[in-house]
Write an enzyme that holds these catalytic residues in place. Structure first.
Site, PDB file in Angstrom:
ATOM      1  N   ASP A  78     -14.942  39.599  58.194  1.00 59.59           N
ATOM      2  CA  ASP A  78     -15.856  39.288  59.282  1.00 59.59           C
ATOM      3  C   ASP A  78     -15.481  40.013  60.571  1.00 59.59           C
ATOM      4  O   ASP A  78     -16.357  40.365  61.363  1.00 59.59           O
ATOM      5  CB  ASP A  78     -15.881  37.780  59.523  1.00 59.59           C
ATOM      6  CG  ASP A  78     -16.816  37.071  58.572  1.00 59.59           C
ATOM      7  OD1 ASP A  78     -17.013  37.585  57.456  1.00 59.59           O
ATOM      8  OD2 ASP A  78     -17.348  36.002  58.929  1.00 59.59           O
ATOM      9  N   CYS A 119     -10.280  34.656  53.009  1.00 57.83           N
ATOM     10  CA  CYS A 119     -11.050  34.746  54.249  1.00 57.83           C
ATOM     11  C   CYS A 119     -12.400  34.045  54.153  1.00 57.83           C
ATOM     12  O   CYS A 119     -12.747  33.451  53.146  1.00 57.83           O
ATOM     13  CB  CYS A 119     -11.174  36.204  54.667  1.00 57.83           C
ATOM     14  SG  CYS A 119      -9.572  36.871  55.212  1.00 57.83           S
ATOM     15  N   ASP A 120     -13.165  34.191  55.207  1.00 55.37           N
ATOM     16  CA  ASP A 120     -14.225  33.267  55.583  1.00 55.37           C
ATOM     17  C   ASP A 120     -15.174  32.816  54.481  1.00 55.37           C
ATOM     18  O   ASP A 120     -15.279  31.633  54.180  1.00 55.37           O
ATOM     19  CB  ASP A 120     -15.053  33.878  56.717  1.00 55.37           C
ATOM     20  CG  ASP A 120     -14.258  33.988  58.000  1.00 55.37           C
ATOM     21  OD1 ASP A 120     -13.027  34.075  57.932  1.00 55.37           O
ATOM     22  OD2 ASP A 120     -14.874  33.998  59.070  1.00 55.37           O
ATOM     23  N   LYS A 121     -15.942  33.720  53.898  1.00 56.03           N
ATOM     24  CA  LYS A 121     -16.994  33.304  52.967  1.00 56.03           C
ATOM     25  C   LYS A 121     -16.495  33.214  51.531  1.00 56.03           C
ATOM     26  O   LYS A 121     -17.171  32.651  50.670  1.00 56.03           O
ATOM     27  CB  LYS A 121     -18.180  34.284  53.025  1.00 56.03           C
ATOM     28  CG  LYS A 121     -18.669  34.586  54.424  1.00 56.03           C
ATOM     29  CD  LYS A 121     -18.917  33.324  55.226  1.00 56.03           C
ATOM     30  CE  LYS A 121     -19.106  33.606  56.692  1.00 56.03           C
ATOM     31  NZ  LYS A 121     -17.967  34.230  57.372  1.00 56.03           N
ATOM     32  N   SER A 470     -17.953  32.615  65.175  1.00 55.58           N
ATOM     33  CA  SER A 470     -16.650  32.694  64.538  1.00 55.58           C
ATOM     34  C   SER A 470     -15.875  31.422  64.840  1.00 55.58           C
ATOM     35  O   SER A 470     -16.083  30.770  65.871  1.00 55.58           O
ATOM     36  CB  SER A 470     -15.880  33.901  65.074  1.00 55.58           C
ATOM     37  OG  SER A 470     -14.515  33.816  64.744  1.00 55.58           O
TER      38      SER A 470
END
Length: 555
Positions: A78, A119-121, A470
């Site tokens: 991201d 990480c994020d997703k 974020s």
């Protein structure tokens, strides 16, 4: 075993022949087949070291009598995708990851799964797949990068320090040499970005929900304890297969509520609400933004990790980690401790030896950072279906705020105005047509919020959007406004000069307009027409639901 579908009986001789073509012996084929779902790539710093984690998991599987078989998923950074059209392709990868894992597992009939996200997703995408597949499964992330002291004030840095440094540099408050120093020191190791941003928030919630081992959310990436944890996860999956303890035995409505409680105590990213809604949808568990407020009203906020405070993930780990936070919550009866977890034990049994270490990161429930949770859902004529704010990262004077709308139809237009210092104290920056369908892809907007903070306006300017933020965002940044502009939500009809009233304490978000004025605008203003969509984004825009429903695909 599930793998008997591809390895047992005369009619499966061709299948065994293909396995033997990879060098597998009959003994290996006879053992439980464990899918190692790895998101390693050489693009994302949180994932660059996941080959080491995968090898440790395989060692654990082998030592416990299983056969590991690794395959990969995609993973977007991201931070690198931020601030340009690449961010349209971040959230939508969550569904791609879930779908691709489903396809691989259904096709190859594994007995159990070890998921290696970071990480994020990637974390929620894998959790969605885990719920959909309902096999024995366990999560072990790659861990967070370290934060080191790196500026003249002696502050510990993270990626957000660089984003805010850009705003400060644009405002003439920081030299380019100082910004370069931030650039060189903010991300000193591999791992997910070091604050309580989305990646670390979701990895912490794997512990809270019961699908990760203790320490999964907080052990730094470069610590040997992370490798040992991965080996333990590999060993544990064989026990889960032998017990036939499946994901939906663990991922229950009560477990989701536990996760929300820990979310509030930790002060997690606003994106966790989006992802928990999507994960709950996969497990057929009811979820609503009203539930967020219900839990938040009862659960005290115990941690102020970056961006809400000075601490980072290494500090949380040193003070006892997620289990220590959970142990504090049990003192008020805020967790269901009877639930079974991927450790093979109940929540209560997991927490038996947990506790704060006195490092000052985790507050006692008797003296919390605040009496209510770190997130809040807001409702009103601007967000009939709700919006989300990380209230633990909002300056006290901004919890109740009224300002003048400055309306932009894209992130690019808004950030240009911010950098040109056209935004002043008392403004409310409104960024619309950035929702799940309108973006499409619901871009994160760390750039605009960091620019506002870097210019010293985070306690004087609010930002509203139907997009998202974020986990590194701080300030009165209210996202996920639903319905979104592209769906005809009220945010589509705002104009420059409108007065916006925000009351985070009371959970309200309103434009100070009469019903007659709303009606007039709906009749006279037209929605933006999307043009030029193609490929996956076009299909995504046609299938995605609103943010309050997790921006998941329609059934």
């Amino acid at each position: 075993m599930n793998s008997d579908n591809v390895k047992t009986g005369v009619e499966r001789a061709p299948h065994r022949a293909l396995m033997k073509a990879m060098g597998m012996t009959q003994r290996e084929i006879d053992r439980p087949l464990i899918g190692i779902v790895n998101s390693f790539n050489e693009i994302v710093p949180g994932h660059a070291h996941l080959q080491v984690i995968a090898q440790a998991v395989k060692s654990g599987v082998l030592s416990a009598g299983g056969t590991p078989m690794e395959f990969n998923t995609i993973g977007v950074c991201d931070g690198i995708a931020m601030g340009h059209n690449g961010m349209k392709y971040s959230l939508c990868t969550r569904e791609l990851i879930a779908d691709s894992v489903e396809c691989m597992v259904r096709a190859h009939r594994f007995d159990g799964l070890v998921f290696i996200p970071n990480c994020d997703k990637i974390v929620p995408g894998m959790m969605m797949a885990a719920a959909r597949l309902n096999l024995p499964a366990i999560f072990v992330s790659g861990g967070a990068m370290l934060s080191i002291e790196g500026d003249e004030a002696g502050r510990y840095l993270d990626l957000n320090s660089v984003f805010e440094g850009v705003g400060a540099c644009k405002a003439g408050k920081m030299s380019e040499d100082q910004l370069q120093s931030l650039e060189e020191n903010a991300c000193p190791t591999c791992g997910s970005c070091s604050g309580m941003f989305t990646a670390n928030s979701m990895n912490c919630l794997t512990e809270a929900i019961g699908l990760g081992l203790g320490g999964n959310g907080s052990i730094p990436a470069v610590y040997a304890a992370r490798t040992r944890l991965a080996k333990e996860a590999g060993t544990k999956i064989i026990e889960l297969v032998q017990r036939d303890l499946k994901v939906l035995d663990i991922l229950t409505p009560a477990a989701v509520r536990n996760a929300l409680a820990v979310d509030m105590a930790l002060g997690c990213s606003t994106n966790t609400v989006l992802h928990l809604a999507a994960i709950a949808n996969e497990a057929n568990i009811p979820f609503s933004l009203q539930l967020v407020n219900e839990v938040s009203a009862k659960v005290p906020n115990l941690c102020r990790l970056a961006p809400a405070g000075p601490h980072h993930m290494q500090d949380l780990y040193a003070d006892g980690g997620v289990y220590a936070v959970m142990k504090e919550l049990t003192k008020l009866g805020l967790l269901d401790t009877s639930l079974i977890t991927a450790t093979g034990k109940t929540v209560g049994e997991n927490l038996a030896g947990a506790g704060r270490k006195g490092r000052g990161v985790i507050a006692a429930v008797e003296q919390p950072r605040s009496a209510t949770g770190g997130l809040a859902a807001l409702f009103g004529n601007l967000a009939p279906n709700g919006a989300i704010v990380k209230k633990s990262a909002v300056a006290p004077n901004m919890l109740q705020y009224e300002g003048t709308a400055r309306v932009f139809d894209s992130e690019e237009d808004a950030i240009a105005a911010i950098y040109q210092q056209q935004i002043k104290a008392g403004d409310v920056v409104v960024i619309r047509y950035e929702g799940p369908r309108g973006g499409p892809g619901m871009r994160e907007m760390l750039g605009p919020t960091s620019a506002i903070a870097g210019m010293g306006l985070d306690s004087a300017v609010a930002l509203l959007t139907d997009g998202r933020f974020s986990g590194a965002t701080r300030g009165a940044a209210i996202g996920h406004i639903s319905p979104e502009a592209q769906a005809g939500g009220p945010i589509a009809y705002l104009q420059d000069g409108d007065r916006i009233a925000i009351d985070i304490s009371k959970g309200t978000l309103n434009a100070l307009l009469s019903e007659d004025e709303w009606t007039r605008r709906r009749q006279s203003m037209t929605l933006r027409q999307q043009q030029g969509l193609s490929g996956y984004l076009k299909r995504y825009a046609q299938s995605v639901t609103s943010a309050d429903r997790g921006a998941a695909f329609q059934d």
